[in-house]
Motif scaffolding. Structure first.
Motif, PDB file in Angstrom:
ATOM      1  N   SER A  74     -33.175  12.813   7.837  1.00  0.00           N
ATOM      2  CA  SER A  74     -33.363  14.026   7.038  1.00  0.00           C
ATOM      3  C   SER A  74     -33.609  13.571   5.606  1.00  0.00           C
ATOM      4  N   ILE A  75     -34.659  14.106   4.986  1.00  0.00           N
ATOM      5  CA  ILE A  75     -35.074  13.638   3.659  1.00  0.00           C
ATOM      6  C   ILE A  75     -34.813  14.722   2.621  1.00  0.00           C
ATOM      7  N   GLU A  76     -34.229  14.298   1.499  1.00  0.00           N
ATOM      8  CA  GLU A  76     -33.992  15.210   0.389  1.00  0.00           C
ATOM      9  C   GLU A  76     -34.434  14.534  -0.898  1.00  0.00           C
ATOM     10  N   SER A  77     -34.665  15.324  -1.938  1.00  0.00           N
ATOM     11  CA  SER A  77     -35.119  14.766  -3.215  1.00  0.00           C
ATOM     12  C   SER A  77     -34.346  15.397  -4.361  1.00  0.00           C
ATOM     13  N   ARG A  78     -34.300  14.654  -5.446  1.00  0.00           N
ATOM     14  CA  ARG A  78     -33.608  15.118  -6.653  1.00  0.00           C
ATOM     15  C   ARG A  78     -34.405  14.656  -7.860  1.00  0.00           C
ATOM     16  N   VAL A  79     -34.543  15.529  -8.866  1.00  0.00           N
ATOM     17  CA  VAL A  79     -35.323  15.225 -10.058  1.00  0.00           C
ATOM     18  C   VAL A  79     -34.379  15.048 -11.240  1.00  0.00           C
ATOM     19  N   GLU A  80     -34.614  14.003 -12.012  1.00  0.00           N
ATOM     20  CA  GLU A  80     -33.794  13.710 -13.185  1.00  0.00           C
ATOM     21  C   GLU A  80     -34.724  13.542 -14.384  1.00  0.00           C
ATOM     22  N   ASP A  81     -34.596  14.416 -15.369  1.00  0.00           N
ATOM     23  CA  ASP A  81     -35.451  14.380 -16.550  1.00  0.00           C
ATOM     24  C   ASP A  81     -34.724  13.727 -17.723  1.00  0.00           C
ATOM     25  N   PHE A  82     -35.464  12.921 -18.476  1.00  0.00           N
ATOM     26  CA  PHE A  82     -34.940  12.298 -19.691  1.00  0.00           C
ATOM     27  C   PHE A  82     -35.752  12.845 -20.859  1.00  0.00           C
ATOM     28  N   GLU A  83     -35.062  13.517 -21.795  1.00  0.00           N
ATOM     29  CA  GLU A  83     -35.739  14.212 -22.881  1.00  0.00           C
ATOM     30  C   GLU A  83     -35.183  13.772 -24.233  1.00  0.00           C
ATOM     31  N   ILE A  84     -35.979  14.001 -25.265  1.00  0.00           N
ATOM     32  CA  ILE A  84     -35.519  13.793 -26.637  1.00  0.00           C
ATOM     33  C   ILE A  84     -35.886  15.028 -27.456  1.00  0.00           C
ATOM     34  N   ALA A  85     -35.183  15.230 -28.544  1.00  0.00           N
ATOM     35  CA  ALA A  85     -35.462  16.379 -29.408  1.00  0.00           C
ATOM     36  C   ALA A  85     -36.639  16.072 -30.320  1.00  0.00           C
ATOM     37  N   SER A  86     -37.543  17.019 -30.477  1.00  0.00           N
ATOM     38  CA  SER A  86     -38.668  16.871 -31.389  1.00  0.00           C
ATOM     39  C   SER A  86     -38.197  17.156 -32.814  1.00  0.00           C
ATOM     40  N   LEU A  87     -38.454  16.221 -33.730  1.00  0.00           N
ATOM     41  CA  LEU A  87     -38.032  16.407 -35.114  1.00  0.00           C
ATOM     42  C   LEU A  87     -38.812  17.528 -35.782  1.00  0.00           C
TER      43      LEU A  87
END
Length: 663
Positions: free
Chosen positions: A615-628
């Motif tokens: 059984s296949i599952e997926s997970r998304v992980e986002d890496f963000e920074i604040a715009s100055l």
């Protein structure tokens, strides 16, 4: 009732258990000595004792092993060829056969230099007959694996040898560590495949037709087909399986697991029911890899540790391993005669420290450059083991102890000495072999120490428990601060050892208290950890079946395969690039790139999954920074985790035990 077979192929013992499908009952358990020269023997000895009615219901066989770890530490393995693409990484490589070819991508996966097919064919042909397997590693190959895949196809076409590509083993940058990981993985392929073939042969003979799984160093199970291409993921498999078994048997989700084996004691940190993993990858035998593995603190102390007095008559326990007198006496009765003679003549002849230790011939390799003294020793030992005193009196050889040490290093002979196993034979806590040999060895050692057998035995037991407590404190310290020097004599050693366990300061004393419970497993755990001593750090819980916890951990682990796919936005073209192990994928939108990443990761896993549908599952992980400029969050990268599960989750607690067959 569906049943699972768990097997632990350890360095000293091989264990097996049969548990029901949810792991709530142990229906059979067995333990036998590991036969390193032929693993089929110990596997067969273990599995032969399983009742036929249980074998007929086995639906999965799960194997944990120290084979990969030991092979790396000892420098064993097959001949590995290495094809480097683009550049040579800085640092020593674990193979003397690297070749370099043109071709390069940058860390954004863009082509910098084309590969030269003619040069690749020439380099591959030069490896013919020189290697057993080939590793391929290219600069930034995790960003675009096209060159590695091309070289792999050429090798398979022209040499018909197993091939390992670095990008298939890890998604992380780091050219040197990724290359080391690929070479070590290639070196292990024949060894681990031989282990699986041996297990499969034994299972087939007993009529068991079930999937075979191996325990990874992070505690998950990997399918046989996956393990044949990625055996390096089984490094630290043994401690990981032990910790899983300890969690399952005790029901404790937060603990320090103290696993006492024949050679070493491993301390594993368990938090929230999971093994704490090393953040920088496993380091084994001095090589740093990109392999996910449990955080393990190891001390050279076990049931077969050498017990002796040094030149100043100070007690030493480990870190080297010896054959116990009890086992040697059962196999070689003439050794008991030598010990009896030594004991009866002690007032007339006397003896020096370790004179009673004996040596046994275990292998002869005529390719080794034996000296005349070494040949004399091996010739004497062909008739059976002899004590150091006997060899000294017979050979009258200068530097005898040094020559014996060299033969031990080569693996030609093994030392027979007093071990904790002998003490257990004398006290009756464990008896499997010859008690008289153990008694004589203890008497002689106590005489050298200057006390009675009972007093010396108590002295040894106290020293062992103190070392176990110190190991637990060192492990707890490491959890907090990986950058501290915890070695003996290091900066932290002053606070851990000199102020507490062997206090020498006239101005300071230290006491420590572990904030997590201790679960003890392994055959010696009941003796070394369960005793209630005032002020002891290790008020440990030793659950039922602790002596086979490793095999139980293998049986109840979860089969999981996972792939990480990195997605980044390319500002020049405006496209979203997914860096997949199957290639570099350029997409118009982030959603499209995410869908492609999931599909690509699933296809890669299914290509190695064998016949068992996951059984296949997926997970998304986002890496963000604040715009100055606008105060908004800007996406730096997205990591798509694709996970395949091959067996149903099992309960973490261990509620009951069933009717157990012992062998």
């Amino acid at each position: 009732m569906n049943l699972v077979l768990g097997i632990d192929a350890g360095g000293t013992y091989t264990d097996c258990v049969v548990v029901d499908a949810d792991g709530s009952q142990v229906l059979h358990k067995a333990k036998t000595l590991t036969t390193k020269h032929d693993l089929t023997q110990c596997l067969q000895a273990c599995i032969t004792g399983v009742p036929a009615d249980l074998l007929g219901r086995i639906t999965m066989a799960c194997l944990s092993t120290t084979l990969a770890t030991n092979a790396i530490v000892e420098g064993h393995g097959c001949r590995v060829g290495l094809v480097l693409i683009g550049s040579t990484p800085s640092g020593k490589l674990p193979t003397p056969r690297p070749v370099l070819v043109k071709g390069k991508f940058d860390i954004k996966g863009r082509l910098v230099e084309n590969i030269d097919p003619a040069q690749v064919r020439e380099a591959v042909d030069a490896l013919r007959g020189q290697v057993d397997v080939v590793a391929v590693s290219g600069y930034a190959s995790v960003r675009c694996p096209e060159h590695e895949l091309f070289v792999k196809a050429v090798i398979e076409d022209r040499l018909d040898l197993p091939v390992v590509c670095a990008h298939e083993l890890t998604p992380r940058l780091g050219y040197y560590d990724r290359t080391v990981t690929a070479v070590l993985n290639a070196k292990l392929i024949p060894l681990v495949c031989h282990l699986m073939d041996s297990a499969r042969e034994v299972l087939t003979k007993r009529g068991v037709d079930a999937p075979l799984m191996l325990v990874r160093g992070d505690g998950t199970l990997m399918a046989e087909s996956w393990a044949r291409s990625k055996p390096i993921e089984t490094i630290l498999s043994g401690p990981a399986a032990s910790a899983i078994g300890a969690v399952h048997l005790s029901g404790r989700s937060d603990s320090f697991v103290v696993d006492i084996g024949g050679t070493t004691t491993d301390v594993v940190n368990v938090t929230n029911g999971r093994l704490v993993l090393r953040p920088d990858g496993a380091t084994v035998g001095g090589w740093t890899t990109h392999v996910r593995a449990a955080e393990v603190f190891t001390v050279g102390l076990g049931g077969d540790s050498r017990i002796y007095l040094d030149g100043q008559k100070r007690l030493q326990v480990g870190p080297t391993k010896s054959v116990s007198y009890a086992l040697a006496g059962a196999r070689y009765p003439q050794l008991i005669d030598d010990l009896e003679r030594m004991w009866s003549e002690r007032l007339h002849l006397g003896f020096r420290n370790t004179d009673q230790e004996a040596f046994v011939l275990v292998a002869t390799d005529e390719r080794l450059p034996y000296s005349s003294d070494e040949r004399l020793i091996t010739d004497v030992l062909r008739s059976g083991p002899r004590t150091l005193q006997h060899l000294d009196q017979t050979l009258k050889m200068t530097g005898l102890r040094q020559v014996l040490g060299e033969l031990i290093t080569w693996g030609v002979i093994e030392r027979i000495s007093l071990t904790p196993t002998d003490l257990w034979h004398v006290t009756g806590e464990f008896r499997a072999w010859d008690v008289r040999a153990a008694e004589l060895a203890l008497q002689i050692s106590a005489e050298q120490w200057g006390g009675t057998s009972h007093a010396f035995s108590e002295h040894v037991q106290r020293a062992i428990r103190d070392r176990l407590e110190l190991a637990a404190v060192r492990a707890a310290t490491y959890v907090d601060r990986q950058d501290l020097d915890l070695t003996e004599g290091g900066a932290a050693d002053y606070f851990l050892n000199r102020l507490c366990f062997t206090p020498t300061s006239t101005t300071l004393r230290a006491n420590y208290h572990l904030l997590k419970p201790v679960v003890g497993i392994g055959a010696p755990a009941a003796t070394w950890l369960a005793e209630d001593r005032a002020g002891s750090l290790l008020q440990a819980e030793v659950p039922e079946h602790a002596e086979v916890a490793n095999a139980i951990g293998a049986a109840v682990a979860h089969a999981v395969e996972s792939v990480e796919v990195l997605i980044r936005h390319e500002t020049v073209t405006g496209k979203f690039i997914a860096f997949s192990p199957m290639g570099r994928l350029a997409c118009e939108t982030l959603d499209e790139a995410t869908a492609q990443a999931i599909r690509s990761g699933a296809d890669f896993i299914l290509g190695l999954a064998g016949d068992t549908p996951p059984s296949i599952e997926s997970r998304v992980e986002d890496f963000e920074i604040a715009s100055l400029e606008h105060g908004r969050k800007l996406l730096v990268e997205r990591v798509v985790h694709v996970t395949a599960r091959f067996n149903e989750p099992r309960p973490a607690a261990y509620p009951t035990s069933g009717g157990v067959h012992h062998a």
